[in-house]
Structure formats: C-alpha cells, structure tokens
Design a protein around this motif. Structure first.
Motif, PDB file in Angstrom:
ATOM      1  N   TYR A 173     -16.316  85.689  -8.416  1.00 16.06           N
ATOM      2  CA  TYR A 173     -15.462  86.596  -8.975  1.00 16.06           C
ATOM      3  C   TYR A 173     -14.682  85.998 -10.281  1.00 16.06           C
ATOM      4  CZ  TYR A 173     -14.556  86.490  -3.678  1.00 16.06           C
ATOM      5  OH  TYR A 173     -14.425  86.287  -2.443  1.00 16.06           O
ATOM      6  N   ASN A 174     -14.230  84.931 -10.411  1.00 12.03           N
ATOM      7  CA  ASN A 174     -13.880  84.461 -11.718  1.00 12.03           C
ATOM      8  C   ASN A 174     -12.606  85.300 -12.242  1.00 12.03           C
ATOM      9  OD1 ASN A 174     -15.652  82.470 -11.209  1.00 12.03           O
ATOM     10  ND2 ASN A 174     -16.696  82.708 -13.002  1.00 12.03           N
ATOM     11  N   LEU A 175     -11.820  85.809 -11.402  1.00 11.40           N
ATOM     12  CA  LEU A 175     -10.779  87.001 -11.867  1.00 11.40           C
ATOM     13  C   LEU A 175      -9.674  85.874 -12.712  1.00 11.40           C
ATOM     14  CD1 LEU A 175     -10.178  89.519  -9.364  1.00 11.40           C
ATOM     15  CD2 LEU A 175     -11.325  89.906 -11.418  1.00 11.40           C
ATOM     16  N   PHE A 176      -8.789  86.347 -13.629  1.00  9.26           N
ATOM     17  CA  PHE A 176      -7.952  85.432 -14.155  1.00  9.26           C
ATOM     18  C   PHE A 176      -6.731  85.366 -13.443  1.00  9.26           C
ATOM     19  CE2 PHE A 176     -10.435  87.067 -18.120  1.00  9.26           C
ATOM     20  CZ  PHE A 176     -11.288  86.328 -17.989  1.00  9.26           C
ATOM     21  N   PRO A 177      -6.438  84.091 -12.622  1.00  6.04           N
ATOM     22  CA  PRO A 177      -5.187  84.251 -11.623  1.00  6.04           C
ATOM     23  C   PRO A 177      -3.845  84.476 -12.296  1.00  6.04           C
ATOM     24  CG  PRO A 177      -6.051  82.010 -12.058  1.00  6.04           C
ATOM     25  CD  PRO A 177      -6.891  83.022 -12.833  1.00  6.04           C
ATOM     26  N   HIS A 178      -3.784  84.296 -13.523  1.00  7.34           N
ATOM     27  CA  HIS A 178      -2.358  84.400 -14.026  1.00  7.34           C
ATOM     28  C   HIS A 178      -2.114  85.762 -14.639  1.00  7.34           C
ATOM     29  CE1 HIS A 178      -5.066  83.607 -17.272  1.00  7.34           C
ATOM     30  NE2 HIS A 178      -4.287  84.097 -18.164  1.00  7.34           N
ATOM     31  N   MET A 179      -3.044  86.816 -14.444  1.00  5.60           N
ATOM     32  CA  MET A 179      -3.010  88.080 -15.055  1.00  5.60           C
ATOM     33  C   MET A 179      -3.152  89.055 -13.848  1.00  5.60           C
ATOM     34  SD  MET A 179      -5.402  88.183 -18.159  1.00  5.60           S
ATOM     35  CE  MET A 179      -5.386  87.046 -19.527  1.00  5.60           C
ATOM     36  N   THR A 180      -2.226  90.093 -13.786  1.00 10.07           N
ATOM     37  CA  THR A 180      -2.229  91.257 -12.972  1.00 10.07           C
ATOM     38  C   THR A 180      -3.965  91.831 -12.757  1.00 10.07           C
ATOM     39  OG1 THR A 180      -1.643  93.137 -14.370  1.00 10.07           O
ATOM     40  CG2 THR A 180       0.024  91.902 -13.030  1.00 10.07           C
ATOM     41  N   VAL A 181      -4.380  92.529 -11.950  1.00 10.63           N
ATOM     42  CA  VAL A 181      -5.382  93.375 -11.875  1.00 10.63           C
ATOM     43  C   VAL A 181      -5.671  93.893 -13.181  1.00 10.63           C
ATOM     44  CG1 VAL A 181      -6.669  95.281 -10.684  1.00 10.63           C
ATOM     45  CG2 VAL A 181      -5.677  93.331  -9.345  1.00 10.63           C
ATOM     46  N   LEU A 182      -4.666  94.868 -13.604  1.00  5.64           N
ATOM     47  CA  LEU A 182      -4.693  95.802 -14.834  1.00  5.64           C
ATOM     48  C   LEU A 182      -4.956  94.940 -16.020  1.00  5.64           C
ATOM     49  CD1 LEU A 182      -4.621  98.824 -15.149  1.00  5.64           C
ATOM     50  CD2 LEU A 182      -2.178  98.747 -15.831  1.00  5.64           C
ATOM     51  N   GLU A 183      -4.178  93.912 -16.140  1.00  2.52           N
ATOM     52  CA  GLU A 183      -4.490  93.049 -17.178  1.00  2.52           C
ATOM     53  C   GLU A 183      -5.893  92.116 -17.368  1.00  2.52           C
ATOM     54  OE1 GLU A 183       0.502  91.520 -17.734  1.00  2.52           O
ATOM     55  OE2 GLU A 183      -1.133  90.232 -16.316  1.00  2.52           O
ATOM     56  N   ASN A 184      -6.226  91.971 -16.106  1.00  2.00           N
ATOM     57  CA  ASN A 184      -7.610  91.188 -16.294  1.00  2.00           C
ATOM     58  C   ASN A 184      -8.602  92.289 -16.684  1.00  2.00           C
ATOM     59  OD1 ASN A 184      -8.865  88.969 -14.748  1.00  2.00           O
ATOM     60  ND2 ASN A 184      -6.746  89.318 -13.705  1.00  2.00           N
ATOM     61  N   ILE A 185      -8.496  93.736 -16.287  1.00  2.00           N
ATOM     62  CA  ILE A 185      -9.435  94.684 -16.829  1.00  2.00           C
ATOM     63  C   ILE A 185      -9.321  94.915 -18.116  1.00  2.00           C
ATOM     64  CG2 ILE A 185     -10.207  97.183 -16.360  1.00  2.00           C
ATOM     65  CD1 ILE A 185      -9.391  96.304 -13.294  1.00  2.00           C
ATOM     66  N   THR A 186      -8.038  95.170 -18.851  1.00  2.00           N
ATOM     67  CA  THR A 186      -7.784  95.707 -20.017  1.00  2.00           C
ATOM     68  C   THR A 186      -7.903  94.629 -21.062  1.00  2.00           C
ATOM     69  OG1 THR A 186      -5.470  95.313 -19.715  1.00  2.00           O
ATOM     70  CG2 THR A 186      -6.340  97.264 -19.398  1.00  2.00           C
ATOM     71  N   LEU A 187      -8.075  93.139 -20.764  1.00  2.00           N
ATOM     72  CA  LEU A 187      -8.089  92.158 -21.705  1.00  2.00           C
ATOM     73  C   LEU A 187      -9.184  92.286 -22.643  1.00  2.00           C
ATOM     74  CD1 LEU A 187      -7.061  89.242 -22.431  1.00  2.00           C
ATOM     75  CD2 LEU A 187      -8.862  88.498 -21.061  1.00  2.00           C
ATOM     76  N   ALA A 188     -10.384  92.277 -22.219  1.00  2.00           N
ATOM     77  CA  ALA A 188     -11.433  92.601 -23.180  1.00  2.00           C
ATOM     78  C   ALA A 188     -11.516  93.891 -23.895  1.00  2.00           C
ATOM     79  CB  ALA A 188     -12.813  92.454 -22.523  1.00  2.00           C
ATOM     80  N   PRO A 189     -11.159  94.919 -23.243  1.00  2.00           N
ATOM     81  CA  PRO A 189     -10.998  96.034 -24.209  1.00  2.00           C
ATOM     82  C   PRO A 189      -9.889  96.145 -25.191  1.00  2.00           C
ATOM     83  CG  PRO A 189     -11.167  96.862 -21.766  1.00  2.00           C
ATOM     84  CD  PRO A 189     -11.076  95.252 -21.794  1.00  2.00           C
ATOM     85  N   ARG A 190      -8.932  95.532 -25.000  1.00  2.00           N
ATOM     86  CA  ARG A 190      -7.708  95.430 -25.949  1.00  2.00           C
ATOM     87  C   ARG A 190      -8.114  94.371 -26.948  1.00  2.00           C
ATOM     88  NH1 ARG A 190      -2.312  94.865 -23.177  1.00  2.00           N
ATOM     89  NH2 ARG A 190      -1.668  94.841 -25.451  1.00  2.00           N
ATOM     90  N   ARG A 191      -8.610  93.047 -26.488  1.00  2.00           N
ATOM     91  CA  ARG A 191      -8.642  92.132 -27.575  1.00  2.00           C
ATOM     92  C   ARG A 191     -10.191  91.943 -28.072  1.00  2.00           C
ATOM     93  NH1 ARG A 191      -3.374  91.315 -28.124  1.00  2.00           N
ATOM     94  NH2 ARG A 191      -2.580  91.296 -26.112  1.00  2.00           N
ATOM     95  N   VAL A 192     -10.887  92.494 -27.645  1.00  2.00           N
ATOM     96  CA  VAL A 192     -12.330  92.544 -28.128  1.00  2.00           C
ATOM     97  C   VAL A 192     -12.762  93.722 -28.954  1.00  2.00           C
ATOM     98  CG1 VAL A 192     -14.878  91.781 -27.548  1.00  2.00           C
ATOM     99  CG2 VAL A 192     -13.097  90.546 -26.433  1.00  2.00           C
ATOM    100  N   HIS A 193     -12.521  94.869 -28.049  1.00  2.00           N
ATOM    101  CA  HIS A 193     -13.026  95.907 -28.795  1.00  2.00           C
ATOM    102  C   HIS A 193     -11.669  96.805 -29.316  1.00  2.00           C
ATOM    103  CE1 HIS A 193     -16.651  96.014 -26.387  1.00  2.00           C
ATOM    104  NE2 HIS A 193     -16.041  95.018 -25.784  1.00  2.00           N
ATOM    105  N   GLY A 194     -10.581  96.276 -29.463  1.00  2.00           N
ATOM    106  CA  GLY A 194      -9.465  96.880 -30.113  1.00  2.00           C
ATOM    107  C   GLY A 194      -8.988  98.183 -29.627  1.00  2.00           C
ATOM    108  N   VAL A 195      -9.192  98.530 -28.488  1.00  2.00           N
ATOM    109  CA  VAL A 195      -8.653  99.628 -27.970  1.00  2.00           C
ATOM    110  C   VAL A 195      -7.002  99.506 -27.739  1.00  2.00           C
ATOM    111  CG1 VAL A 195      -8.774 101.074 -25.849  1.00  2.00           C
ATOM    112  CG2 VAL A 195     -10.934  99.832 -26.699  1.00  2.00           C
ATOM    113  N   GLY A 196      -6.584 100.660 -27.767  1.00  2.00           N
ATOM    114  CA  GLY A 196      -4.802 100.568 -27.700  1.00  2.00           C
ATOM    115  C   GLY A 196      -4.522 100.216 -26.260  1.00  2.00           C
ATOM    116  N   ARG A 197      -3.381  99.762 -25.982  1.00  2.00           N
ATOM    117  CA  ARG A 197      -2.899  99.500 -24.733  1.00  2.00           C
ATOM    118  C   ARG A 197      -2.967 100.802 -23.683  1.00  2.00           C
ATOM    119  NH1 ARG A 197       1.768  95.867 -22.689  1.00  2.00           N
ATOM    120  NH2 ARG A 197       1.869  96.479 -20.616  1.00  2.00           N
ATOM    121  N   ALA A 198      -2.632 101.842 -24.174  1.00  2.00           N
ATOM    122  CA  ALA A 198      -2.270 102.947 -23.354  1.00  2.00           C
ATOM    123  C   ALA A 198      -3.728 103.579 -22.756  1.00  2.00           C
ATOM    124  CB  ALA A 198      -1.489 104.085 -24.169  1.00  2.00           C
TER     125      ALA A 198
END
Lengths: 252, 329
Positions: A91-116
């Motif tokens: 799995y390698n989920l990031f244990p310090h992040m919620t499910v939602l934060e795990n999923i939105t990390l790359a879209p937000r930080r890599v692809h520059g998508v807005g949080r909402a």
C-alpha cells in the motif's frame, strides 16, 4: 485495440551485480488494454514494474511511454512519473496523512490543482469505490483492503496515462482480495491502460487482454489469456501453471 | 447529488445492523426476563447466562494474593533501602559538618530569591537557544541528505561541522567563545558573555540535535519515499511532505531529552560571569562559606527537569502503544 502503444519495452536488460534480472524483455501495451505479468517469485515481475516507473535504471534496451523514450538519460524523470500511477503490494500510504490528504497530495503539489477542486475529485473517486465515509480517517484505522483501494484512488487522482499494479492483493486475505479486484475490473471497464503482476491466475485470466509469463527474467510466453492458460506452448509455462493449479489458485 | 448519496448511505448502514441483531432479539424472549432499553444493555452479561466458573474465580483469587504479596515486598524493600541509605549518610564521620555546610535551612531561605532570579536567566537561555538549536539542527540534518553533485560541498561542510562539535567538550567550546571571541577585537561582534555563552550552546547542541533529526529521517522506510516519488513529487517535495513530518514526530521524545540536557548546561554559562542560578548561588556561598545555595540551585534544576523527562516518557509510551495497536505502515 487500435491506436499506439502506451508502453513499449525493447530488449530491456537489467542486472543486480552479476545477477541478470531481466534479459531481452520485449513488451507492448496498447491503449485501453490490460497486461498481466505472471511468474514465480523472483522471475522479475516487480523489477520490470520498477524499471517502467524509473525507480530502477536499466542496463540496456529502451522503454517508451507514448512513443517517447523514458529511459533516455535526458528524460525528465518527474515528468514521466506524473503520467504513471503505481500501486504497491504494501500500500505505502502516508501514515501521517488522512485518506483525503493522501489522495490530494500529488494533485495539489505536483499538478497545481486547487485544494477545493482536488478534494472534490478525490471524494468523487472515493465515493465510486465506496470509501467516501473514510475520507477523514488515518490509514491505520482502515482494513488492508480499504487501504489498498485508497492507494488505487491515490494513484488515479492525477489522471495517469498508465497504471502499474504490483501484486496489489498479495498482502490481503482472500475476502479482501475480492473487493480490490472488483475495483480493477471497474477500471478496465473505464478503459484504463494497466500492467499488473499477480498470483491470482483466475483473475489474470478474466481481466487481462494479454498474459505475459516471465521466467528467470525472460518473457517465455505471451499471448491472450485463453492461449497462455489454455494451451501453453512452453514446457516451463505448463510446469508453472500445473503448480499453480495444485496450490488451488486456478481451476484446472 | 450529495443529498442523494447521503440518503442512500444511512439506509444501507441502518439495514446492516438489523441483520445480526435480528436473531439475537428473537432468542431473548425465550429467556425468563425481558429487559428493555438501558437495562437490557446493563444486564447483557447475565442475559446470555454467563456465570464465572469456579476455575476463573480460583485463578483470580490467586492473582489477587500474588499482587498483594508483590506490593508488600516492594514496600518493605523500599523502606529498608531508604533506612540503610539514611544510616550510611548520618553515621559517616563528617556528617555533622556536611549537614551544616550543605543543608543549612537559614542559608537556603536567604539564597532562594537570588537563585530564582538567576534561574530566570537559565530559562531564557534555554528557550532562546532551544528554538535556534531546533532550527539549525533540522537544517543541518536536511543539508546532509541532499543528493546531487552541486551539493557536495554543502554535505561535506555540514558533516564536518557535526563531527567537530559532537567531539568538542561543551566546556571548551564555552571557554573559547567567551574568552576567545572578545580577544579577536572584532568590531560589531558582541563581547557579552551571556550572548557568547548562548552561541556556544547553540553551536554544540545543533550538532547533537541534527544527529537526532537525521536518525529520524533515516528511520522513515524507503518505500515511503518511493511512493512519493512515483506520485511525481520531486525529491524536495517528498522530503517536505512525506519524510520530514514522519521523522520529526518520531524524534520528539529524544529531542525533549536533549532539551533537558540543554537546561542543565545553561548553568555552564556562569563561567563567563553571567549571573544565572549557579552563579547567584556561588556569590552567596563565597561570602558565607556555606554550600547550601549550590545544593538549592541543583534542586531547582532537578525540579524543572523532572516534569520534562516524565513528559518525554509519557510521549514515548503513547507512541509505542499506538504502534502496537497496529497500523500497516
């Protein structure tokens, strides 16, 4: 199955020290198709996946993504990885992040998508996999099957061109395997191009358009599942499949 | 759309529990009583007809007797040890003199306000230096993880710095800073022994703390970084969003231990002449020839550090428990 190959490997060679892990591997993955890699542990399935995702360098040959060579030393590694989604056995989920934060990390930080926008898209994907209620949970509160489905959502969230699934059910008990495989079936329906390695032969037979039998770092046999499972040409393939049947992972 | 989903959810969820509970409820009326509501919940144990077996009662009685015995032994052993230590100290030949010079209540009362005033300085030093140390320590640790040929000199410098200050005795670093820097007669550089002493603390402790951070960074499993990189995060992003948050969390308990140690070492700054708790005690001891103020200053430090160490213990215990509860990663 018309159109170009999303992924193509040309005589790829990979060694670890003196050990040859992949030897002259050729593979073509057309768009919207599913390729299943089968073979015993240590046959090179995982290494092949890691090479495609550039987590490992290759010694010789070339790998092409949408026609351009990604193993070229001048290729932008991060740009390549942005177009490939990976799901790992553990799995390698990031244990310090919620499910939602795990999923939105790359879209937000890599692809520059807005949080909402990123969260809305993540919730939509979670909802489709029946995990919307778990969005605010931390990974350690989820079952193995749920964690693996979240990992799949995380890989999908960036809209990858190709999805690599590396023995994603190997760490799950038989009941949880079903819920994860269901997701893969749905993805196939939606036309996602996938390469998966698996020990679930029944599943490989059902979901794959092409099956590729790796043995000792060589693609010994590949073809449509009916052929590889129903009428294997190679003696080694027959041996492997008969052992699999004996272990109860495939109806004879 | 969300409304629909929300409506569909609860219906399904509500259905599920009915399934398993249905048969249970059906069985209940066969029992003699038919409790309802809160009563039903409270008497659930009796409802299924469970009564502790003879074997269980015997086991529990035995465990209770063992626990009583352990408590008795612990008490007796503690009392005996305390008495033995007391007798050993009191019967030592120099006890009378020692008691007068180290445990004099009058001097203690006289010194307390001065020591506490000095302690303020120690606390300020600890807080001020503590923040700087955390920042520099983390920076050093991260610099040492940088990859790529451009960063070779940075890595080398950071490594050399840590090696140097890990080995250098604190007291020598302090002396060099407090006496050496003013001797250089640099314009614009302070000669204040307090600031120079603080700088020495920061220099030394940053090296210690950077090693703590680095071990934390290395304790994060490589698969986490692989997962981050395969999502397309750059090396720096993987470090910032995935590795560091986990690493820092893991090293909080050892960092608190470093803070405790730092708090004690702020007392060393007094060698430069800054009037902290130790120096205040020294002044009083010097004109009275009574060492009680030293002991008092020592006690004050201990009283300050105990809550911190207990907090670190508690935090470590809590993290261990969380890990034992499971969690796949």
């Amino acid at each position: 199955m018309s159109g170009t190959d999303v992924l193509r490997l040309e005589s790829v060679r990979k060694t670890f020290g003196s050990q040859v892990v992949l030897r002259d591997v050729d593979l073509a993955v057309p768009e919207h198709s599913v390729t299943a890699l089968i073979g015993a542990s240590g046959s090179g399935k995982s290494t092949l996946m890691r090479c495609v995702n550039l987590l490992e360098g290759i010694d010789d040959g070339a790998i092409f993504l949408d026609g351009s060579e990604i193993t070229d030393p001048r290729a932008d590694v991060d740009a390549v990885r942005r177009r490939i989604g990976v799901v790992f056995q553990s799995y390698n989920l990031f244990p310090h992040m919620t499910v939602l934060e795990n999923i939105t990390l790359a879209p937000r930080r890599v692809h520059g998508v807005g949080r909402a926008e990123a969260e809305a898209r993540a919730l939509e994907l979670l909802d489709r996999l029946g995990l919307a209620a778990k969005a605010k949970e931390y990974p350690d509160r989820l079952s193995g099957g749920q964690q693996q489905r979240v990992a799949i959502v995380r890989a999908l969230a960036t809209g990858p061109r190709l999805l690599l699934l590396d023995e994603i059910t190997a760490a799950l008990d038989p009941v949880l395997v079903g819920e994860v495989l269901m997701v893969v079936r749905d993805l196939k329906e939606q036309g996602m191009t996938m390469v998966l390695s698996t020990h679930e032969m029944g599943f490989a037979r059902e979901v794959a358009d092409r099956v590729c039998f790796l043995d000792g770092g060589v693609v010994l046999e590949q073809g449509p599942p009916e052929q590889v499972f129903g009428d294997p040409q190679e003696e080694r393939t027959r041996q492997f499949l008969s052992r699999v049947v004996a272990s109860g992972r495939l109806q004879g | 759309m969300t409304g629909e989903a929300g409506a569909a959810g609860p219906v399904e969820v509500a259905k599920e529990p009915v399934g398993p509970e249905g048969p249970k409820r059906a069985k209940d009326p066969t029992g003699a009583t038919e409790p309802t509501g809160v009563e039903a919940f409270a008497t659930r144990a009796e409802q299924d007809g469970y009564r502790p077996s003879e074997r269980r009662l015997a086991h529990e009685a035995y465990r209770r007797s063992r626990a009583r015995r352990s408590a008795l032994i612990a008490t007796a052993s503690t009392v005996l040890t305390a008495v033995a230590l007391y007798l050993l100290v009191v019967n030592s030949p120099g006890w009378e003199v020692t008691r007068r010079t180290f445990f004099n209540l009058d001097y203690a009362r006289q010194a307390l306000p001065e020591v506490l005033r000095g302690l303020r300085l120690n606390l300020e030093l600890m807080l001020g230096c503590g923040v700087l140390i955390l920042v520099f320590g983390l920076l050093l640790a991260v610099l040492r993880t940088l990859r790529g040929p451009v960063f070779l000199p940075v890595r080398l410098l950071a490594t050399a710095y840590v090696d140097f200050f890990l080995g250098l005795p604190m007291i020598i670093c302090l002396l060099v800073m407090i006496t050496g820097v003013p001797a250089l007669r640099l314009t614009g550089v302070t000669t204040d022994p307090l600031l120079l002493g603080g700088a020495a603390l920061v220099l030394t402790y940053s090296a210690y703390v950077s090693e703590v951070f680095r071990s934390g960074i290395e304790s994060v499993h490589p698969s986490q970084r692989a997962a981050a990189r395969s999502l397309g995060l750059t090396n720096a992003q993987a470090m910032r969003y995935v590795v560091l948050p986990q690493a820092v969390r893991r090293v909080v308990p050892p960092l608190i231990n470093n803070l405790v140690s730092l708090q004690k070492d702020t007392g060393l700054v007094s060698i430069g002449g800054a009037i902290d708790a130790v120096y205040a005690a020294k002044i009083i001891a010097a004109h009275s020839f009574n060492f009680t103020p030293y002991l008092l200053a020592g006690l004050v430090f201990i009283v300050l550090t105990i809550p911190l160490t207990r907090f670190a213990d508690w935090l470590t215990g809590r993290m261990n428990r969380r890990q034992l509860q499971g969690g796949a990663v």
